[in-house]
Motif scaffolding. Structure first.
Motif, PDB file in Angstrom:
ATOM      1  N   THR A 133     -11.478  32.455 -13.997  1.00  0.00           N
ATOM      2  CA  THR A 133     -12.306  33.525 -14.552  1.00  0.00           C
ATOM      3  C   THR A 133     -12.476  34.668 -13.579  1.00  0.00           C
ATOM      4  N   SER A 134     -12.209  34.436 -12.290  1.00  0.00           N
ATOM      5  CA  SER A 134     -12.358  35.501 -11.316  1.00  0.00           C
ATOM      6  C   SER A 134     -11.090  36.327 -11.169  1.00  0.00           C
ATOM      7  N   GLN A 135     -10.004  35.996 -11.858  1.00  0.00           N
ATOM      8  CA  GLN A 135      -8.781  36.754 -11.745  1.00  0.00           C
ATOM      9  C   GLN A 135      -8.955  38.153 -12.323  1.00  0.00           C
ATOM     10  N   VAL A 136      -8.207  39.096 -11.743  1.00  0.00           N
ATOM     11  CA  VAL A 136      -8.230  40.463 -12.255  1.00  0.00           C
ATOM     12  C   VAL A 136      -7.387  40.509 -13.523  1.00  0.00           C
ATOM     13  N   TYR A 137      -7.903  41.219 -14.516  1.00  0.00           N
ATOM     14  CA  TYR A 137      -7.166  41.389 -15.766  1.00  0.00           C
ATOM     15  C   TYR A 137      -5.844  42.074 -15.451  1.00  0.00           C
ATOM     16  N   PHE A 138      -4.726  41.518 -15.906  1.00  0.00           N
ATOM     17  CA  PHE A 138      -3.405  41.944 -15.481  1.00  0.00           C
ATOM     18  C   PHE A 138      -3.115  43.426 -15.758  1.00  0.00           C
ATOM     19  N   PRO A 139      -3.343  43.949 -16.971  1.00  0.00           N
ATOM     20  CA  PRO A 139      -3.106  45.386 -17.180  1.00  0.00           C
ATOM     21  C   PRO A 139      -3.976  46.270 -16.277  1.00  0.00           C
ATOM     22  N   GLU A 140      -5.200  45.819 -15.997  1.00  0.00           N
ATOM     23  CA  GLU A 140      -6.061  46.598 -15.109  1.00  0.00           C
ATOM     24  C   GLU A 140      -5.507  46.630 -13.701  1.00  0.00           C
ATOM     25  N   TRP A 141      -4.857  45.551 -13.298  1.00  0.00           N
ATOM     26  CA  TRP A 141      -4.225  45.498 -11.981  1.00  0.00           C
ATOM     27  C   TRP A 141      -3.112  46.545 -11.896  1.00  0.00           C
ATOM     28  N   ILE A 142      -2.290  46.639 -12.933  1.00  0.00           N
ATOM     29  CA  ILE A 142      -1.224  47.636 -12.941  1.00  0.00           C
ATOM     30  C   ILE A 142      -1.820  49.047 -12.897  1.00  0.00           C
ATOM     31  N   TYR A 143      -2.883  49.274 -13.667  1.00  0.00           N
ATOM     32  CA  TYR A 143      -3.525  50.586 -13.660  1.00  0.00           C
ATOM     33  C   TYR A 143      -4.002  50.937 -12.250  1.00  0.00           C
ATOM     34  N   ASN A 144      -4.616  49.977 -11.562  1.00  0.00           N
ATOM     35  CA  ASN A 144      -5.120  50.243 -10.215  1.00  0.00           C
ATOM     36  C   ASN A 144      -3.987  50.563  -9.252  1.00  0.00           C
ATOM     37  N   LEU A 145      -2.848  49.888  -9.379  1.00  0.00           N
ATOM     38  CA  LEU A 145      -1.705  50.171  -8.515  1.00  0.00           C
ATOM     39  C   LEU A 145      -1.209  51.604  -8.715  1.00  0.00           C
ATOM     40  N   GLU A 182      -2.908  54.153 -10.074  1.00  0.00           N
ATOM     41  CA  GLU A 182      -3.939  55.125  -9.733  1.00  0.00           C
ATOM     42  C   GLU A 182      -4.042  55.336  -8.231  1.00  0.00           C
ATOM     43  N   GLN A 183      -3.775  54.266  -7.479  1.00  0.00           N
ATOM     44  CA  GLN A 183      -3.842  54.351  -6.021  1.00  0.00           C
ATOM     45  C   GLN A 183      -2.519  54.793  -5.406  1.00  0.00           C
ATOM     46  N   LYS A 184      -1.588  55.266  -6.261  1.00  0.00           N
ATOM     47  CA  LYS A 184      -0.291  55.766  -5.827  1.00  0.00           C
ATOM     48  C   LYS A 184       0.532  54.704  -5.102  1.00  0.00           C
ATOM     49  N   GLU A 185       0.302  53.447  -5.452  1.00  0.00           N
ATOM     50  CA  GLU A 185       1.068  52.381  -4.836  1.00  0.00           C
ATOM     51  C   GLU A 185       2.312  52.107  -5.674  1.00  0.00           C
ATOM     52  N   GLU A 186       3.374  51.715  -4.996  1.00  0.00           N
ATOM     53  CA  GLU A 186       4.605  51.428  -5.705  1.00  0.00           C
ATOM     54  C   GLU A 186       4.498  50.097  -6.433  1.00  0.00           C
ATOM     55  N   LEU A 187       5.368  49.931  -7.416  1.00  0.00           N
ATOM     56  CA  LEU A 187       5.348  48.711  -8.230  1.00  0.00           C
ATOM     57  C   LEU A 187       6.355  47.685  -7.730  1.00  0.00           C
ATOM     58  N   ARG A 188       6.681  47.739  -6.443  1.00  0.00           N
ATOM     59  CA  ARG A 188       7.676  46.791  -5.941  1.00  0.00           C
ATOM     60  C   ARG A 188       7.177  45.342  -6.009  1.00  0.00           C
ATOM     61  N   VAL A 189       5.873  45.183  -6.136  1.00  0.00           N
ATOM     62  CA  VAL A 189       5.347  43.833  -6.304  1.00  0.00           C
ATOM     63  C   VAL A 189       5.936  43.185  -7.550  1.00  0.00           C
ATOM     64  N   PHE A 190       6.379  43.993  -8.522  1.00  0.00           N
ATOM     65  CA  PHE A 190       6.978  43.470  -9.742  1.00  0.00           C
ATOM     66  C   PHE A 190       8.499  43.542  -9.710  1.00  0.00           C
ATOM     67  N   ILE A 191       9.041  44.694  -9.279  1.00  0.00           N
ATOM     68  CA  ILE A 191      10.482  44.906  -9.463  1.00  0.00           C
ATOM     69  C   ILE A 191      11.296  44.573  -8.230  1.00  0.00           C
ATOM     70  N   GLU A 192      10.623  44.284  -7.096  1.00  0.00           N
ATOM     71  CA  GLU A 192      11.289  43.929  -5.854  1.00  0.00           C
ATOM     72  C   GLU A 192      12.285  45.022  -5.477  1.00  0.00           C
ATOM     73  N   ASP A 193      13.533  44.647  -5.181  1.00  0.00           N
ATOM     74  CA  ASP A 193      14.503  45.629  -4.703  1.00  0.00           C
ATOM     75  C   ASP A 193      15.470  46.072  -5.782  1.00  0.00           C
ATOM     76  N   ASP A 194      15.260  45.612  -7.005  1.00  0.00           N
ATOM     77  CA  ASP A 194      16.238  45.879  -8.048  1.00  0.00           C
ATOM     78  C   ASP A 194      15.764  47.020  -8.934  1.00  0.00           C
ATOM     79  N   GLY A 195      16.657  47.956  -9.234  1.00  0.00           N
ATOM     80  CA  GLY A 195      16.410  48.898 -10.311  1.00  0.00           C
ATOM     81  C   GLY A 195      15.745  50.184  -9.918  1.00  0.00           C
ATOM     82  N   ASN A 196      15.408  50.926 -10.940  1.00  0.00           N
ATOM     83  CA  ASN A 196      14.887  52.265 -10.808  1.00  0.00           C
ATOM     84  C   ASN A 196      13.374  52.243 -10.887  1.00  0.00           C
ATOM     85  N   MET A 197      12.722  52.694  -9.792  1.00  0.00           N
ATOM     86  CA  MET A 197      11.266  52.692  -9.756  1.00  0.00           C
ATOM     87  C   MET A 197      10.677  53.605 -10.819  1.00  0.00           C
ATOM     88  N   LYS A 198      11.364  54.691 -11.139  1.00  0.00           N
ATOM     89  CA  LYS A 198      10.842  55.644 -12.111  1.00  0.00           C
ATOM     90  C   LYS A 198      10.733  55.015 -13.495  1.00  0.00           C
TER      91      LYS A 198
END
Length: 615
Positions: A513-525, A527-543
């Motif tokens: 129950t203490s986990q962050v809601y997954f879509p909200e986590w993506i929004y925070n990433l 909004e904070q101008k952080e890259e999404l490499r936590v999901f896509i690793e080294d593969d593909g187009n970040m855009k």
């Protein structure tokens, strides 16, 4: 009372009648599942009347379902086994320490005697308390370990009164505790802690050898008497008559209820078939082929290869020819009143779009219902984003973008491209199938609804869809009215799952129950101008990943009016990702009352009015 609850009630009454009617002196009573069988001369206290046992042969069940023998003015012992042929009972102390009960053990008021075999005898013993656990150079074989008390640091020794010298005790201070007379010698040298007792009266050995039951009978003599009777025959005719008198009316009620159920089910089935046939008569102008159930058995090779199973049916792989393979969905006859079948056939038969599954045919043969679709060798999108080895199944961001765009175009076609607006209500990765070229196809229209194209919303009495993909307004009208924007919300969740490679739902257990809601986590990433490499690793187009995430977040805005239409979603996916602007935070007002109170300033639409749902 419903038919099923009435049927269960009758079964309960029948079971209760059968349970209370057996012979009260039955041979099969036990304490628990593994206790010894309790029968004459023994009886179970509080569960059998006195005449079921011989005087003095009383047993009871402990809280732990152990069988207990309580000797008169003596001790309680647990029963391990009863041998009725040799008339011997094996008992043991609850703590597996027979010497504990020796001082209080008195068999004289009971019908039992110690079992003494040949060359064995009853002996007298004396017990001594020595203040220390060991004496120097003394052999501890005579020590009774289960009587020791480590708290007071003493040990108990035992000597035979008739020949063992007291000087064999340890040299440390010892004092005599008590003496016991005429007990079997093995009581003090028995690792299993078993005490063997036997009885001579009543003498039922003859009955046991003849395979008969031994029973106590009342007589005019002062001494109780027993007799041998054939097993399971005592009072048989009386019991049979009593059982018949009780079960007769019950069975009659069951028979009447069964006939009513057959009549009711037959009537419902006829109405169900009539509804299906009336629909199919109006449907003859459409293309899908109507199959017999025998055709489906031949197409699927007797339903040998199962592709999957869901709440509404099971899907099997079939073959129309060597080149054409199909998926055959056998609908559960117990689900619904034909709405699933009519929705699928009626809606999919009129749809012709590259991103919507084509309905090849259907079956309405008696009570059997089935749907025949195109077969897709790559199965569903779910396989590629939720698989345990999703790295090896990764499709690449360009292809994932094309799949997302194809699904969006398919939903836009459902909303705007048909004669009537089609609301799917179950958009999720499992319902997006992929052909050999990974072109997405929207499937499973069992929950879909129709409404006029010039009307925007649909009235609903119950929610529908899959948890995690259902729009908030489907749960509560405080979020707004239900419209085509519910499909937009589900599509947004699908996009976020493509980005994250995981389900957007959160396991609402106490551990999570203490986990962050997954879509909200993506929004925070984002909004904070952080890259999404936590999901896509080294593969593909970040855009591409960022574009899909932003569009997904726009689609899952809590208020329906804040979500874009599918036409605008297609435009955003086809456009440049750099031009997309981050949407408002959809999680700033998580409560339904706060969201309802907020005035929308969006330009995406006006207030939507509820319209009647079309049949």
């Amino acid at each position: 009372m419903t038919k099923s609850s009435f049927f269960l009630f009758v079964l309960f009454i029948l079971h209760h009648v059968l349970q209370v009617q057996p012979d009260e002196c039955a041979d099969s009573l036990r304490c628990g599942d593994h206790g010894p069988a309790i029968r004459f001369p023994f009886r179970l206290k509080d569960r059998q009347p006195d005449y079921c046992g011989f005087p003095g042969f009383y047993l009871s069940c402990s809280d732990t379902n152990d069988t207990v023998l309580e000797l008169p003015i003596s001790v309680k012992l647990f029963v391990k086994e009863i041998d009725y042929k040799s008339q011997e009972i094996q008992v043991y102390h609850p703590d597996r320490c027979l010497p504990k009960c020796i001082p209080r053990l008195n068999l004289s008021p009971s019908p039992f005697q110690f079992t003494v075999h040949q060359y064995e005898q009853l002996v007298d013993y004396a017990f001594f308390n020595c203040s220390h656990t060991k004496g120097e150079g003394h052999n501890d074989r005579d020590a009774i370990s289960c009587l020791n008390d480590p708290t007071y640091s003493y040990q108990v020794y035992v000597l035979r009164d008739d020949y063992e010298d007291i000087f064999s005790l340890p040299t440390l201070p010892c004092r005599k505790m008590y003496s016991v007379r005429s007990i079997p010698y093995y009581i003090l040298d028995n690792p299993d802690g078993i005490l063997y007792l036997n009885w001579s009266r009543p003498a039922c050995r003859k009955c046991e050898r003849e395979g008969k039951s031994c029973r106590y009978i009342n007589s005019s003599s002062t001494e109780p008497e027993i007799q041998c009777i054939p097993k399971h025959t005592k009072g048989a005719s009386t019991k049979l008559a009593t059982t018949g008198a009780i079960l007769g009316p019950t069975l009659f009620l069951l028979l009447a209820f069964a006939l009513y159920c057959v009549y009711s089910n037959d009537k419902a089935e006829k109405e169900y078939r009539k509804r299906i046939e009336n629909f199919l008569d109006d449907y003859r102008s459409y293309k899908p082929t109507r199959y017999l159930y025998a055709d489906l058995k031949r197409i699927t090779n007797q339903f040998t290869e199962k592709l999957g199973e869901g709440a509404y049916g099971t899907v099997f792989k079939g073959k129309l020819s060597n080149e054409i393979h199909v998926a055959v969905k056998i609908l559960n006859s117990s689900m619904g009143n034909g709405e699933e079948f009519i929705n699928e056939v009626g809606i999919m038969g009129r749809i012709h779009h590259v991103n919507v599954v084509r309905l090849v045919g259907f079956c309405a043969d008696g009570f059997r219902r089935a749907l025949v679709y195109e077969f897709f060798s790559n199965y569903s999108l779910e396989k590629f984003i939720f698989s345990e080895n999703s790295k090896s199944h990764f499709l690449g961001w360009d292809r994932l973008h094309d799949i997302s765009l194809g699904v969006a175009k398919g939903i836009e076609y459902l909303h705007q491209g048909c004669d009537q607006r089609i609301l799917h209500f179950d958009i999720k990765p499992h319902n997006v199938l992929l052909d050999q070229n990974f072109i997405p196809k929207i499937s499973d229209f069992g929950l879909a609804k129709l409404c006029s194209k010039d009307q925007s919303t649909v009235s609903m009495t119950t929610g529908r869809g899959t948890m995690g993909y259902i729009a908030p307004e489907v749960f509560s009208r405080n979020f707004g009215t239900v419209s085509y924007k519910a499909d937009v919300y589900s599509f947004g969740m699908l996009l976020l799952e493509i980005v994250g490679g995981r389900r957007s739902t959160v396991d609402l257990t106490s551990e999570n129950t203490s986990q962050v809601y997954f879509p909200e986590w993506i929004y925070n990433l984002l909004e904070q101008k952080e890259e999404l490499r936590v999901f896509i690793e080294d593969d593909g187009n970040m855009k591409i990943a960022k574009k899909l995430a932003i569009v997904g977040l726009r689609c899952i805005q809590w208020h329906p009016m804040d979500r874009p239409s599918m036409k605008l979603v297609v435009q955003m996916l086809e456009g440049e990702g750099d031009k997309l602007i981050m949407p408002p935070n959809p999680f700033a007002s998580p409560g339904p009352m706060r969201i309802h109170a907020r005035k929308s300033m969006t330009h995406l639409g006006q207030e939507l009015e509820v319209i009647p749902e079309l049949d």
